[in-house]
Structures are given as structure tokens and as C-alpha cells.
Design a protein around this motif. Structure first.
Motif, mmCIF file in Angstrom:
data_model
loop_
_atom_site.group_PDB
_atom_site.id
_atom_site.type_symbol
_atom_site.label_atom_id
_atom_site.label_comp_id
_atom_site.label_asym_id
_atom_site.label_seq_id
_atom_site.Cartn_x
_atom_site.Cartn_y
_atom_site.Cartn_z
ATOM 1 N N ALA A 98 -16.834 8.076 -34.475
ATOM 2 C CA ALA A 98 -16.585 8.504 -35.857
ATOM 3 C C ALA A 98 -16.096 9.944 -35.844
ATOM 4 O O ALA A 98 -16.711 10.813 -35.232
ATOM 5 C CB ALA A 98 -17.861 8.398 -36.686
ATOM 6 N N ARG A 99 -14.976 10.169 -36.507
ATOM 7 C CA ARG A 99 -14.419 11.514 -36.613
ATOM 8 C C ARG A 99 -15.038 12.231 -37.800
ATOM 9 O O ARG A 99 -15.327 11.615 -38.825
ATOM 10 C CB ARG A 99 -12.915 11.440 -36.797
ATOM 11 N N ASN A 126 -13.794 21.909 -41.349
ATOM 12 C CA ASN A 126 -14.390 22.833 -40.378
ATOM 13 C C ASN A 126 -15.063 22.113 -39.217
ATOM 14 O O ASN A 126 -15.609 22.755 -38.324
ATOM 15 C CB ASN A 126 -15.385 23.776 -41.061
ATOM 16 N N GLY A 127 -15.013 20.776 -39.205
ATOM 17 C CA GLY A 127 -15.644 20.028 -38.131
ATOM 18 C C GLY A 127 -14.718 19.084 -37.403
ATOM 19 O O GLY A 127 -15.167 18.206 -36.674
ATOM 20 N N ARG A 128 -13.438 19.269 -37.570
ATOM 21 C CA ARG A 128 -12.482 18.324 -36.968
ATOM 22 C C ARG A 128 -12.456 18.382 -35.441
ATOM 23 O O ARG A 128 -11.862 17.516 -34.803
ATOM 24 C CB ARG A 128 -11.077 18.578 -37.526
ATOM 25 N N HIS A 129 -13.120 19.370 -34.878
ATOM 26 C CA HIS A 129 -13.192 19.482 -33.415
ATOM 27 C C HIS A 129 -14.300 18.600 -32.828
ATOM 28 O O HIS A 129 -14.450 18.517 -31.621
ATOM 29 C CB HIS A 129 -13.456 20.938 -33.018
ATOM 30 N N ARG A 130 -15.067 17.941 -33.691
ATOM 31 C CA ARG A 130 -16.181 17.143 -33.188
ATOM 32 C C ARG A 130 -16.090 15.696 -33.685
ATOM 33 O O ARG A 130 -15.405 15.389 -34.648
ATOM 34 C CB ARG A 130 -17.522 17.762 -33.579
ATOM 35 N N GLU A 164 -15.517 8.869 -24.814
ATOM 36 C CA GLU A 164 -15.348 10.279 -24.467
ATOM 37 C C GLU A 164 -13.880 10.611 -24.199
ATOM 38 O O GLU A 164 -13.366 11.619 -24.683
ATOM 39 C CB GLU A 164 -16.197 10.629 -23.236
ATOM 40 N N ARG A 165 -13.204 9.774 -23.423
ATOM 41 C CA ARG A 165 -11.780 10.003 -23.121
ATOM 42 C C ARG A 165 -10.934 9.982 -24.389
ATOM 43 O O ARG A 165 -10.062 10.830 -24.593
ATOM 44 C CB ARG A 165 -11.252 8.955 -22.143
ATOM 45 N N ASP A 183 -8.707 12.974 -25.847
ATOM 46 C CA ASP A 183 -7.272 12.770 -26.045
ATOM 47 C C ASP A 183 -6.848 13.081 -27.481
ATOM 48 O O ASP A 183 -5.701 13.464 -27.724
ATOM 49 C CB ASP A 183 -6.866 11.333 -25.701
ATOM 50 N N GLU A 184 -7.775 12.905 -28.417
ATOM 51 C CA GLU A 184 -7.484 13.178 -29.827
ATOM 52 C C GLU A 184 -7.809 14.609 -30.236
ATOM 53 O O GLU A 184 -7.719 14.958 -31.412
ATOM 54 C CB GLU A 184 -8.249 12.186 -30.705
ATOM 55 N N GLY A 185 -8.207 15.433 -29.264
ATOM 56 C CA GLY A 185 -8.443 16.848 -29.535
ATOM 57 C C GLY A 185 -9.869 17.248 -29.837
ATOM 58 O O GLY A 185 -10.133 18.421 -30.118
ATOM 59 N N ALA A 186 -10.804 16.321 -29.772
ATOM 60 C CA ALA A 186 -12.203 16.690 -29.979
ATOM 61 C C ALA A 186 -12.690 17.492 -28.776
ATOM 62 O O ALA A 186 -12.327 17.200 -27.632
ATOM 63 C CB ALA A 186 -13.068 15.455 -30.174
ATOM 64 N N THR A 187 -13.505 18.480 -29.051
ATOM 65 C CA THR A 187 -14.083 19.289 -27.983
ATOM 66 C C THR A 187 -15.601 19.186 -27.937
ATOM 67 O O THR A 187 -16.234 19.715 -27.029
ATOM 68 C CB THR A 187 -13.693 20.769 -28.136
#
Length: 180
Positions: free
Chosen positions: A86-87, A92-96, A122-123, A127-131
Motif C-alpha cells: 500500500a502506497r 509528505n509520505g510518498r517515500h514510504r 520490497e523490490r 523500483d517505484e521510489g519508496a525508501t
């Protein structure tokens, strides 16, 4: 399903998801019957599980939720596991993102499928930019051991957070993983 080999882990499109709801329901019912604390209480039937998965369809369609299935050669339904990602919709939370509903059918456990599904999520997140990834699980569960082994960090335990399917309160462990 014993003795079957994993055939593939597939990211479901919105249409494929719709077609797979009954199979996903079978995995969810098996998890609840086995005592997994995945948000549901016993008795929990197939139609209830299918209704829950159907309620997720809008999130799959709009891209806020991605669902993968693992299939096995020779299994009656073919679907022996699933994981969801789930994105975070807030700017302010698009990195997670959050890993949800990692489940492996009881007949297919012990072969590394849970680890493979987790690695897939995880991959994809990376790949979608989550850190940063987050998840939670029942403290002391087999899933908790999987997350430790896969390099996740437990950042806390909340006592009596949720009940198991039988109604007994259980502690919940919260984990994070930074993606390089």
C-alpha cells in the motif's frame, strides 16, 4: 498442495485481481483458520473473505494497492500465497509504503515462499521510489522471525494491540526497513 513447486509470483492487474478474488479468499480463510492475526475473527468463511478482497478493488484499480499472488504447479487453485503493498497517499509520505497481508497457505509453508513474496514487494517498492517500508505482525509469530531474518528492524511492541482469530489479545510488533 504438499510437494508442489512455486510456479510464479505475479503482480495482479485490476482485471486479474477481480478474477482472482476467490483464490485470494481461500488463502485468507486458511490463514485465519490457522490462527494468524490478520485482522479477522473466527468463524470466518470464504464469502466473508471474498467480500473483504472485493472491498480492496478500488485501491487496486487506482494504484494505491498492489497485490501479488504466488501460484504452484499442481495445486487445485494454483494460488498458494499473496502479499500486498500500500502506497502512502499523503504528499509528505510518498517515500514510504506498507507491506500488508503477507500470507502463505499452510500446505505451502516452509519452502521460502514467504521470503520470496516479501522480497518481491520490497523490490517493487524500491523500483517505484519508496525508501522506507513499514509493517506489523503478531509478536512471537513465525512472520516476526521472517522479518528479522529479512533485515527488518523492530521499532516497538504494542501490548494487547489486536486479537487473534479466537479473540485472545496479542501484542503486536512494528517493523521498518530502509531501502537503499
Amino acid at each position: 498442495m504438499k510437494g508442489t513447486a512455486v510456479h510464479a509470483i505475479t503482480r495482479l492487474t485490476a482485471d486479474a485481481y477481480r478474477d482472482c478474488v476467490d483464490h485470494l479468499a481461500g488463502v485468507l480463510v486458511d490463514a485465519v483458520a490457522g490462527g494468524a492475526s490478520v485482522g479477522f475473527r473466527a468463524p470466518f468463511g470464504h464469502e466473508q473473505a471474498a467480500d473483504w478482497w472485493r472491498s480492496r478493488q478500488p485501491a487496486v484499480t487506482d494504484g494505491g494497492l498492489t497485490v501479488w499472488t504466488a501460484t504452484a504447479v499442481g495445486a487445485a487453485t494454483g494460488v498458494v500465497g499473496t502479499v500486498s503493498l500500500a502506497r502512502e497517499p499523503k504528499p509528505n509520505g510518498r517515500h514510504r509504503a506498507e507491506v500488508l497481508k503477507l500470507m502463505v497457505h499452510s500446505a505451502a509453508r516452509g519452502r521460502g515462499l514467504g521470503r520470496a513474496l516479501l522480497a518481491t514487494a520490497e523490490r517493487a517498492a524500491k523500483d517505484e521510489g519508496a525508501t522506507l517500508l513499514l509493517l506489523d505482525t503478531a509478536t512471537g509469530s513465525a512472520a516476526e522471525h521472517l522479518y528479522h531474518a529479512a533485515g527488518w528492524t523492530r521499532y516497538g511492541i504494542v501490548p494487547s494491540y489486536a486479537t487473534d482469530p479466537g479473540g485472545t489479545l496479542e501484542d503486536c510488533s512494528f517493523f521498518y526497513k530502509r531501502l537503499a
